[in-house]
Design a protein around this motif. Structure first.
Motif, short mmCIF file in Angstrom:
data_model
loop_
_atom_site.label_atom_id
_atom_site.label_comp_id
_atom_site.label_asym_id
_atom_site.label_seq_id
_atom_site.Cartn_x
_atom_site.Cartn_y
_atom_site.Cartn_z
N PRO A 104 0.80 -1.23 0.00
CA PRO A 104 0.00 0.00 0.00
C PRO A 104 0.83 1.28 0.00
O PRO A 104 0.45 2.27 -0.61
CB PRO A 104 -0.83 -0.13 1.28
CG PRO A 104 -0.90 -1.59 1.53
CD PRO A 104 0.41 -2.15 1.07
N TRP A 105 2.00 1.26 0.70
CA TRP A 105 2.78 2.50 0.77
C TRP A 105 3.29 2.91 -0.60
O TRP A 105 3.13 4.06 -1.02
CB TRP A 105 3.96 2.34 1.73
CG TRP A 105 4.76 3.62 1.88
CD1 TRP A 105 4.47 4.64 2.74
CD2 TRP A 105 5.91 4.00 1.14
NE1 TRP A 105 5.39 5.66 2.58
CE2 TRP A 105 6.28 5.29 1.59
CE3 TRP A 105 6.66 3.40 0.14
CZ2 TRP A 105 7.38 5.98 1.07
CZ3 TRP A 105 7.76 4.08 -0.37
CH2 TRP A 105 8.11 5.35 0.08
N PHE A 125 2.94 6.60 -5.38
CA PHE A 125 2.80 6.84 -6.82
C PHE A 125 1.40 7.38 -7.15
O PHE A 125 1.24 8.23 -8.02
CB PHE A 125 3.06 5.55 -7.60
CG PHE A 125 4.49 5.09 -7.55
CD1 PHE A 125 5.53 6.00 -7.61
CD2 PHE A 125 4.81 3.74 -7.44
CE1 PHE A 125 6.86 5.59 -7.57
CE2 PHE A 125 6.13 3.32 -7.41
CZ PHE A 125 7.16 4.25 -7.47
N GLY A 126 0.40 6.89 -6.44
CA GLY A 126 -0.96 7.36 -6.69
C GLY A 126 -1.14 8.83 -6.37
O GLY A 126 -1.78 9.58 -7.12
N VAL A 135 -3.88 7.77 1.36
CA VAL A 135 -3.38 8.70 2.37
C VAL A 135 -3.00 7.94 3.64
O VAL A 135 -1.94 8.19 4.25
CB VAL A 135 -4.44 9.78 2.67
CG1 VAL A 135 -4.03 10.62 3.89
CG2 VAL A 135 -4.64 10.68 1.46
N ARG A 136 -3.83 6.99 4.05
CA ARG A 136 -3.52 6.21 5.26
C ARG A 136 -2.23 5.42 5.08
O ARG A 136 -1.39 5.33 5.99
CB ARG A 136 -4.67 5.25 5.59
CG ARG A 136 -5.90 5.92 6.13
CD ARG A 136 -6.82 4.90 6.78
NE ARG A 136 -7.21 3.84 5.86
CZ ARG A 136 -8.29 3.89 5.08
NH1 ARG A 136 -9.08 4.97 5.12
NH2 ARG A 136 -8.59 2.88 4.30
N ALA A 137 -2.06 4.83 3.88
CA ALA A 137 -0.87 4.02 3.64
C ALA A 137 0.39 4.87 3.66
O ALA A 137 1.42 4.47 4.23
CB ALA A 137 -1.00 3.31 2.30
N VAL A 138 0.35 6.05 3.07
CA VAL A 138 1.52 6.91 3.03
C VAL A 138 1.84 7.42 4.43
O VAL A 138 3.02 7.50 4.83
CB VAL A 138 1.30 8.07 2.05
CG1 VAL A 138 2.43 9.09 2.15
CG2 VAL A 138 1.20 7.54 0.61
N ARG A 153 6.93 4.01 4.99
CA ARG A 153 7.40 2.98 4.06
C ARG A 153 7.81 1.70 4.76
O ARG A 153 7.91 0.63 4.16
CB ARG A 153 8.57 3.52 3.23
CG ARG A 153 9.80 3.83 4.02
CD ARG A 153 10.89 4.41 3.14
NE ARG A 153 12.11 4.66 3.90
CZ ARG A 153 12.32 5.72 4.65
NH1 ARG A 153 11.39 6.65 4.74
NH2 ARG A 153 13.46 5.87 5.32
N GLY A 154 8.07 1.77 6.09
CA GLY A 154 8.47 0.57 6.82
C GLY A 154 7.31 -0.33 7.19
O GLY A 154 7.51 -1.47 7.58
N TYR A 155 6.09 0.19 7.09
CA TYR A 155 4.93 -0.60 7.49
C TYR A 155 4.45 -1.45 6.31
O TYR A 155 4.22 -0.96 5.22
CB TYR A 155 3.81 0.32 7.95
CG TYR A 155 2.51 -0.41 8.24
CD1 TYR A 155 2.42 -1.29 9.32
CD2 TYR A 155 1.41 -0.23 7.43
CE1 TYR A 155 1.24 -1.96 9.59
CE2 TYR A 155 0.22 -0.90 7.69
CZ TYR A 155 0.14 -1.76 8.76
OH TYR A 155 -1.03 -2.43 9.03
N GLN A 156 4.29 -2.75 6.56
CA GLN A 156 3.80 -3.66 5.52
C GLN A 156 2.73 -4.55 6.17
O GLN A 156 3.04 -5.38 7.03
CB GLN A 156 4.93 -4.51 4.95
CG GLN A 156 4.57 -5.29 3.70
CD GLN A 156 4.60 -4.43 2.44
OE1 GLN A 156 4.20 -3.28 2.46
NE2 GLN A 156 5.08 -4.99 1.35
N PRO A 157 1.47 -4.39 5.79
CA PRO A 157 0.40 -5.18 6.42
C PRO A 157 0.50 -6.65 6.05
O PRO A 157 1.20 -7.04 5.11
CB PRO A 157 -0.87 -4.56 5.85
CG PRO A 157 -0.45 -3.94 4.56
CD PRO A 157 0.96 -3.48 4.77
N ALA A 158 -0.19 -7.47 6.79
CA ALA A 158 -0.21 -8.91 6.52
C ALA A 158 -0.79 -9.17 5.14
O ALA A 158 -1.74 -8.49 4.71
CB ALA A 158 -1.04 -9.63 7.57
N PRO A 159 -0.26 -10.16 4.40
CA PRO A 159 -0.68 -10.40 3.02
C PRO A 159 -2.17 -10.64 2.86
O PRO A 159 -2.76 -10.27 1.85
CB PRO A 159 0.13 -11.64 2.61
CG PRO A 159 1.32 -11.63 3.49
CD PRO A 159 0.85 -11.05 4.80
#
Length: 432
Positions: free
Chosen positions: A36-37, A42-43, A198-201, A205-211
């Motif tokens: 998502p980040w 890019f979005g 917006v929430r993802a940004v 960049r270090g946050y990666q949710p569970a697949p």
């Protein structure tokens, strides 16, 4: 069982069976960067960039004064899409050069960002099952219009910059309709995805949710490969690509010495040095101009108010001459610095048929036989502007044949195709 029930049963069987081997399986996509980040970054860049490209594109459309006369806008069946913005202004004189330069250069610069955004969401294109519900089907259709519209609009725009018309039909209506399809799908996409981006940004960049979480949105790989570049590095690499495209494109809009850097936008052919040594788009030969069309037998006909005057070039040169320092800027994005034009004001020509005190619209006609915009209708504010000329000379010399000899129109803030070359008739205030 109704048709809808059968469709639901088929979708449930497809879901239960699981995805077939290949890109529809989550483990097929293994990049550790997707998530998502990265997609959100890019979005959001595209949100700002595409909005600016679209607004400058609308201004470009307005600059043709499309509702003034059908000759100014050949788009068929445009309906509400061709809504009238306003009569195009004449000041500041460089406004079209700026807005069209931004439109074309920014469109090229955004290509790496667009490609990176598509790369970041490519697993979504292979979701399984392909359709889960009617709502999901509509969402997928909007994405198809978004991706297809973006590709078509950017591709036709870049090909137009290169004067490479390999697509069927005319660039003008194709780009017009493609842009509306793209921007409609883009607005829908932003409306649904903006809060998530917006929430993802903000999460970093270090946050990666569970697949398998909703937040992952199907982008996070359950079996990621070891990273070879960081997410920040990926963004920097895309930015470097955009910067490189800017460096080899923007010079055609800036002009002057910087034109030498426009390696990917070399068009607007330069005929050499001297007073006429500035770029042109189409040569006299390319539009069917014969020597006899612009030779001693050439005449300018001025009509209006039920009167008509026929003038030779010598008679025009004998009239009071006015100078205007104006650039030429074309829809392909290239432009020239200011050139010193001299000739007769359009208001003075209107006065010859009794319309000089309140100059109306004017229909300008060229002797050219091929190509678009052999004639155009100028708004009254354009005709009345003191800088608007029927130019006979440029930079102290006669116009060259490729620059419109024996006479051409030159206007402030107008697209290049409205600075009609090889003019042989001006009709003031009468239906064209």
């Amino acid at each position: 069982m109704t048709s809808l029930d059968r469709l639901r049963a088929a979708l449930e069987r497809a879901r239960s069976a699981g995805p077939p081997p290949g890109p529809s399986r989550p483990g097929f996509w293994r990049s550790p960067l997707r998530g998502p980040w990265l997609t959100g970054v890019f979005g959001l860049i595209l949100l700002v960039g595409v909005t600016l490209v679209f607004v400058t594109g609308l201004l470009s459309y307005a600059s043709y004064n499309p509702d003034l006369n059908p000759r100014n806008d050949p788009t068929p069946d445009k309906g509400l899409l061709g809504f009238y913005l306003f009569t195009w202004l004449t000041s500041p004189y460089w406004i079209y050069r700026l807005t069209q330069g931004v439109h074309t250069v920014l469109g090229v610069v955004l290509v790496p960002v667009l490609l990176a955004k598509l790369w970041s969401v490519i697993p979504k294109l292979f979701e399984w099952p392909p359709v889960r519900s009617v709502g999901h089907a509509l969402e997928r259709l909007s994405l198809l219009l978004l991706v297809g519209g973006a590709g078509f609009t950017f591709a036709t725009g870049i090909l137009n910059i290169q004067l490479n018309y390999i697509f069927p039909g005319s660039f003008y209506p194709l780009h017009f309709y493609g842009s509306w399809v793209f921007i409609g799908a883009f607005i829908l996409h932003v409306a649904f995805r903006f809060p998530r981006a917006v929430r993802a940004v903000r999460a970093g960049r270090g946050y990666q949710p569970a697949p398998d979480s909703d937040e992952a949105a199907g982008l996070v790989s359950p079996r990621p490969s070891p990273p070879t570049i960081s997410r920040r590095g990926a963004v920097a690499m895309v930015g470097a690509g955009s910067l490189a495209l800017f460096a080899v494109t923007a010079g055609q809009s800036i002009g002057g010495w910087w034109r030498r850097t426009a390696l990917l936008a070399p068009h607007g052919r330069d005929p050499g040095s001297g007073p006429n040594g500035f770029p042109i788009n189409k040569t006299a030969a390319a539009v069917g101009i014969r020597p006899s069309d612009i030779g001693p037998a050439w005449r300018l006909t001025v009509r209006g108010g039920g009167r008509q005057v026929v003038l030779t070039r010598e008679m025009l040169l004998a009239m009071p001459q006015t100078e205007s320092a104006l650039p030429i800027a074309c829809v392909e994005g290239w432009s020239t610095p200011n050139q010193q034009w001299s000739g007769i004001r359009l208001t003075d020509l209107a006065a010859l048929v009794g319309l000089g005190t309140d100059t109306p619209t004017v229909h300008v006609e060229s002797v050219q036989r091929g190509g678009a915009f052999a004639s155009v209708v100028l708004a009254a504010n354009q005709a009345r502007d003191h800088r608007s000329l029927l130019a006979l000379r440029v930079n102290g010399a006669d116009l060259s044949p490729d620059h419109g000899f024996p006479a051409r129109v030159i206007l402030p803030a107008a697209p290049g195709v409205h600075n009609t070359k090889w003019v042989h008739r001006l009709t003031f205030g009468e239906p064209a």
